[in-house]
Design an enzyme around this catalytic site. Structure first.
Site, mmCIF file in Angstrom:
data_model
loop_
_atom_site.group_PDB
_atom_site.id
_atom_site.type_symbol
_atom_site.label_atom_id
_atom_site.label_comp_id
_atom_site.label_asym_id
_atom_site.label_seq_id
_atom_site.Cartn_x
_atom_site.Cartn_y
_atom_site.Cartn_z
ATOM 1 N N HIS A 70 0.822 -1.211 0.000
ATOM 2 C CA HIS A 70 0.000 0.000 0.000
ATOM 3 C C HIS A 70 0.856 1.261 0.000
ATOM 4 O O HIS A 70 0.402 2.323 0.377
ATOM 5 C CB HIS A 70 -0.929 0.001 1.210
ATOM 6 C CG HIS A 70 -1.710 -1.251 1.350
ATOM 7 N ND1 HIS A 70 -2.550 -1.683 0.352
ATOM 8 C CD2 HIS A 70 -1.759 -2.191 2.330
ATOM 9 C CE1 HIS A 70 -3.100 -2.835 0.731
ATOM 10 N NE2 HIS A 70 -2.629 -3.167 1.926
ATOM 11 N N HIS A 94 -7.012 -4.965 -1.506
ATOM 12 C CA HIS A 94 -6.290 -6.221 -1.746
ATOM 13 C C HIS A 94 -6.972 -6.954 -2.884
ATOM 14 O O HIS A 94 -7.016 -8.178 -2.912
ATOM 15 C CB HIS A 94 -6.303 -7.106 -0.510
ATOM 16 C CG HIS A 94 -5.902 -6.404 0.736
ATOM 17 N ND1 HIS A 94 -6.820 -5.849 1.585
ATOM 18 C CD2 HIS A 94 -4.684 -6.143 1.244
ATOM 19 C CE1 HIS A 94 -6.172 -5.282 2.593
ATOM 20 N NE2 HIS A 94 -4.885 -5.432 2.414
#
Ligand SMILES: Nc1ncnc2c1ncn2[C@@H]1O[C@H](COP(=O)(O)OP(=O)(O)O)[C@@H](O)[C@H]1O
Ligand SMILES: Nc1ncnc2c1ncn2[C@@H]1O[C@H](COP(=O)(O)OP(=O)(O)O)[C@@H](O)[C@H]1O
Ligand SMILES: [Mg+2]
Ligand SMILES: [Mg+2]
Ligand SMILES: [Mg+2]
Ligand SMILES: [Mg+2]
Lengths: 194, 334, 334, 194
Positions: free
Chosen positions: B61, B223
């Site tokens: 991330h 995700h």
């Protein structure tokens, strides 16, 4: 009776099984998760192997605790704390009894407490719960384990990443249920139940 | 199925090499905690006498989480494997590294793995006598909340939570005050995303899902968790209309309130597209006579190499919150 | 041939919508010059009594150029069509908007179009009595310099040039001093890139070139100009070795000197890969006992949605230059 | 003789030609440039059309100057200042002579000065230079223009973006040469030379 010997043998077989099915576990984790369950478990069993190799004449408690710590510190994700807690609870219980039915029941309680999942939520609990029951009523065995794993296919996920899919999680096996299935199958293969 | 094409060495080395590269590129902000993939402020003096603020989660991330470590924001960040929660021992090491006797506050995104690992670390720290509190961020409105499920996911809004708590902590807020602030702000932060492609986890080697060349998916998670609808790609304005209407259902956007806006690229979407999207969001809000008082556009909470964008709207129910957002920080990425 | 999949409205509206989105997202830094796609500092007071610094060029390199407008860096930036130099009238408008009677300095990247359009604007400004000087940046070492050709291209090193000149201008440097500084620093800045895919210009609708799924190309420019060699993708360390050896041929890297490092993502390459690449660059430099005194890693001079990375090494021949790099700025993107 | 009428007709045909070949010009600009020449020229001729429409009874000088300013302020890139300069130089010259050969020669000088390219550098100069010559020696015509454009194919680029390719620029037509070819062909079609 769970012994140090049996536990070591069991972990060797579990290692081999995870190593072999790593890609498959990640594949199961792809449609309803994030595609890493095989890698997570592989890191875990690698850790278990390394840690066990360092132990000299351990007690059963030390062995189980070592497995727990390796899983907790290597797996990460959702499955790490759950498998770690399972072995930690077995370590706590094993002075009292070495009966698989009793040890696995303690582990199951730990998993439920840690993750908050109930039976039917499409998680590893759906393999652990019937298996603990089967150990008590004598129906424990490869067939029963496979059935428990398969039963997750038609469930709607209510815990873990798969729960974000709601009804679309139906039709897929739960990856954690599958790896738990491997855990119990290798327990049998190691001679855990005669 | 497209082959993975990435600037990496080996998939297993992604996280340690990335953390090393980041820390050594920015020694003025960051220090690695030995034998971990956790990163702590190098400006130790800035933490003195203050509550520690620790965040973390799976890697992938970037610049979240380590890019937000520094004076005025996070005290430490724990970098798990790609898309995998870090382990309790690593989180525990970060808690110990930032504890100044005032307690440590944890920012956790609402994923089973993150929650369980952070809470195990919290147990370990509490056994050591360190006071620990936490917020579980769940700003993604794409997923229904329900008592019977995991609930909503934590996504880009987490960055705003970091900013808010970091500013308050830097100004001397206590552990309890941080908890109150976090709990108050959380329900005012709503995020929703649209994906043009899925992320490829290096160890997996192929995208988390496949979209056709002209397809998009609304509501995808960070995700590559699937979203709520797939359809043909549309002009930016129409994507904005769809996403904003979802947020409106939750927040009831209204010109009498003040709003902050975060437009977040998911990794492979260029700023060109993000600015156009921002143009359309600002136009759509203007139809309701709303002009956000704070806006940020860029890659903040990415999903590796996913193409897509997320829209976060934060209703600034208290004037103080805007001050927190504007509070100066010294980090790699804010 | 892959279909274009972008978050845009119509290809012709990309630049005006993008500039509008950027400016309205960051009114604290930016203001649009009416009837142009040029952007000027909103903090007018910060320009008082100082030489104006104007850059610009084709769009598609976001956050360059407008993201670097603000106190301590650029005074204005002119945004051309995608990959197309802006026109003289727009550049001229920017020059007039920033002129404070101390003259205006232009940063131009070495492309025929940029050079010609900026020089036409310069002619127009000089006819108005505005003193104008310029630097033509040509940091891309992938292309041979030769008297008989266009010479080298201007790429990511331009961002460092902006930073240097912006800091000096903010401290009151004269037009002549800026020219001297720019000319002195330029030969110490070397950049080289590797591409994993080409950019797709929205109006064109397909990538500038095609690479096979396992192919990369060294030396590619920021408009998908072809590079010097194509081969199968390699581990990050090997890409670094190749690129660094090219820079070494030019700069003769040596531990007795100080270096700044800029690792630049081309648009679609995630920070994860950039940090890994950075790890490998720092390791490779360490073999020569070199530790850069300044490092930045991120998307600074992009090529729309190209995947790839560029490496810039800047030999800090004067101590002052490091101070300029570290000088505080108020911009969207530095 | 270049007249206002002829110039307007010429620009109409040039507009139509660019509009039709926009994609082809960008395609030519792709292997050896940045793929935008068609779009650049299209913006330019759109601008020319709009600006000319606003003129009321213009002189030839005003007409040429208007075209120049539209090209300069709309095209951008390398071709904008070059085409713009060409028309600006024609506007400067047209009080003195309205002879195409003389006007185009002035334009060519402007292009060379602005861009620094010589004949053989694989640019629009390689169409302008032989065409100016052909206008003087009487060989001007569609065939001659096409040949000039085609001649750029085997050249090595030394100016503009294509020069970054060095020898790899060989084998591709120069996009600016092609658009200049259209300019001269539409000049003929508009009745520029009888
Ligand atoms: N709350 C929970 N209780 C029990 N099991 C869970 C829970 N959350 C997840 N799991 C199990 O963990 C598995 C996923 O593990 P893994 O992929 O390693 O972690 P992550 O979801 O963090 O990527 C699921 O398939 C499920 O069996
Ligand atoms: N220095 C120069 N002198 C003459 N013509 C040039 C020069 N540089 C470029 N050109 C012409 O411009 C054309 C490219 O124009 P265009 O694609 O519109 O601009 P850009 O190269 O800026 O994208 C080339 O094909 C060539 O004919
Ligand atoms: Mg998983
Ligand atoms: Mg995971
Ligand atoms: Mg161009
Ligand atoms: Mg071009």
């Amino acid at each position: 009776m769970l012994t140090v010997e049996l536990t070591k043998k069991w972990m060797e077989l579990f290692y081999a099984q995870i190593d072999q099915e790593k890609a498959y576990l990640s594949e199961l984790d792809t449609p309803i998760g994030d595609g890493d369950h095989g890698n997570n478990m592989k890191r875990g069993v690698d850790g278990v192997k390394d840690s066990l190799a360092k132990l000299k004449d351990p007690t059963l408690k030390e062995t189980l605790r070592t497995i727990a710590m390796a899983l907790i510190s290597k797996v990460g994700g959702a499955s790490g704390p759950l498998y770690g807690t399972a072995f930690l609870e077995m370590a706590k219980k094993c002075d009292e009894s070495q009966e698989p039915a009793i040890l696995f029941a303690a582990a199951l309680e730990g998993i439920k407490k840690r993750g908050g999942a109930k039976e039917g939520d499409k998680t590893m609990v759906d393999v652990w719960a019937p298996t603990v029951k089967a150990l008590t009523d004598g129906s424990f065995g490869t067939e029963q384990i496979k059935q428990a794993v398969a039963s997750t296919k038609e469930m709607i996920a209510r815990k873990g990443r798969a729960s974000y899919l709601g009804e679309r999680s139906v039709g897929h096996l739960d990856p954690g249920a599958m790896s738990s299935g491997y855990l119990f199958e290798t327990f049998i293969a190691a001679g855990g139940v005669k | 199925m497209k082959e993975m094409k990435k600037i990496i060495n080996s998939p297993q080395d992604v996280v340690p090499e990335m953390v090393d590269g980041l820390v050594r590129s920015y020694p003025e902000y960051l220090k690695q905690i030995p034998e971990t993939e956790a990163v702590v402020r190098s400006d130790q003096a800035s933490m003195k006498g203050k509550v520690g603020l620790v965040s973390g989660g799976g890697s992938g991330h970037e610049p979240t989480h380590a890019g937000f470590v520094g004076k005025g924001m996070l005290s430490a960040a724990v970098c798990g494997q790609v898309f995998t929660s870090p382990t309790p021992d690593q989180i525990y090491a970060a808690i110990k590294a930032v504890n100044q006797g005032k307690g440590v506050f944890l920012v956790i995104k609402n994923y089973s793995g993150d929650v369980m690992n952070f809470e195990m670390a919290r147990d370990m720290a509490e056994m050591d006598g360190i006071a620990v509190k936490e917020i579980i961020v769940d700003d993604d409105i794409a997923v229904e909340n329900s008592l019977y499920t995991q609930g909503k996911r934590g996504v880009a809004g987490t960055v705003l939570m970091h900013k808010l708590l970091g500013a308050a902590a830097d100004q001397g807020a206590s552990l309890d005050e941080l908890e109150t602030l976090a709990k108050k702000a959380l329900p005012h932060i709503s995020t929703i995303a649209v994906a043009l492609s899925a992320a490829t986890v290096p160890e997996v080697g192929k995208p988390g899902f496949e979209l056709a060349d002209d397809e998009i998916e609304y509501g995808v998670g960070i995700h590559s968790e699937p979203g709520y609808r797939r359809e043909k790609i549309k002009p930016s304005k129409e994507l904005v209309a769809e996403l904003l209407s979802k947020i409106d259902e939750v927040q009831h956007l209204d010109a009498t309130h003040q709003y902050a806006l975060l437009i977040n690229g998911m990794g492979a979407t260029p700023l060109m597209e993000q600015y156009i999207f921002s143009h359309d969001v600002l136009n759509k809000l203007a139809e309701k006579n709303i002009t956000p008082v704070f806006t940020k556009v860029g890659n903040y909470m990415t999903s590796i190499d996913m193409a897509g964008i997320s829209l976060t709207i934060f209703e600034l129910a208290e004037q103080k919150w805007l001050e927190y957002l504007n509070y100066p920080v010294a980090t790699v990425a804010w």
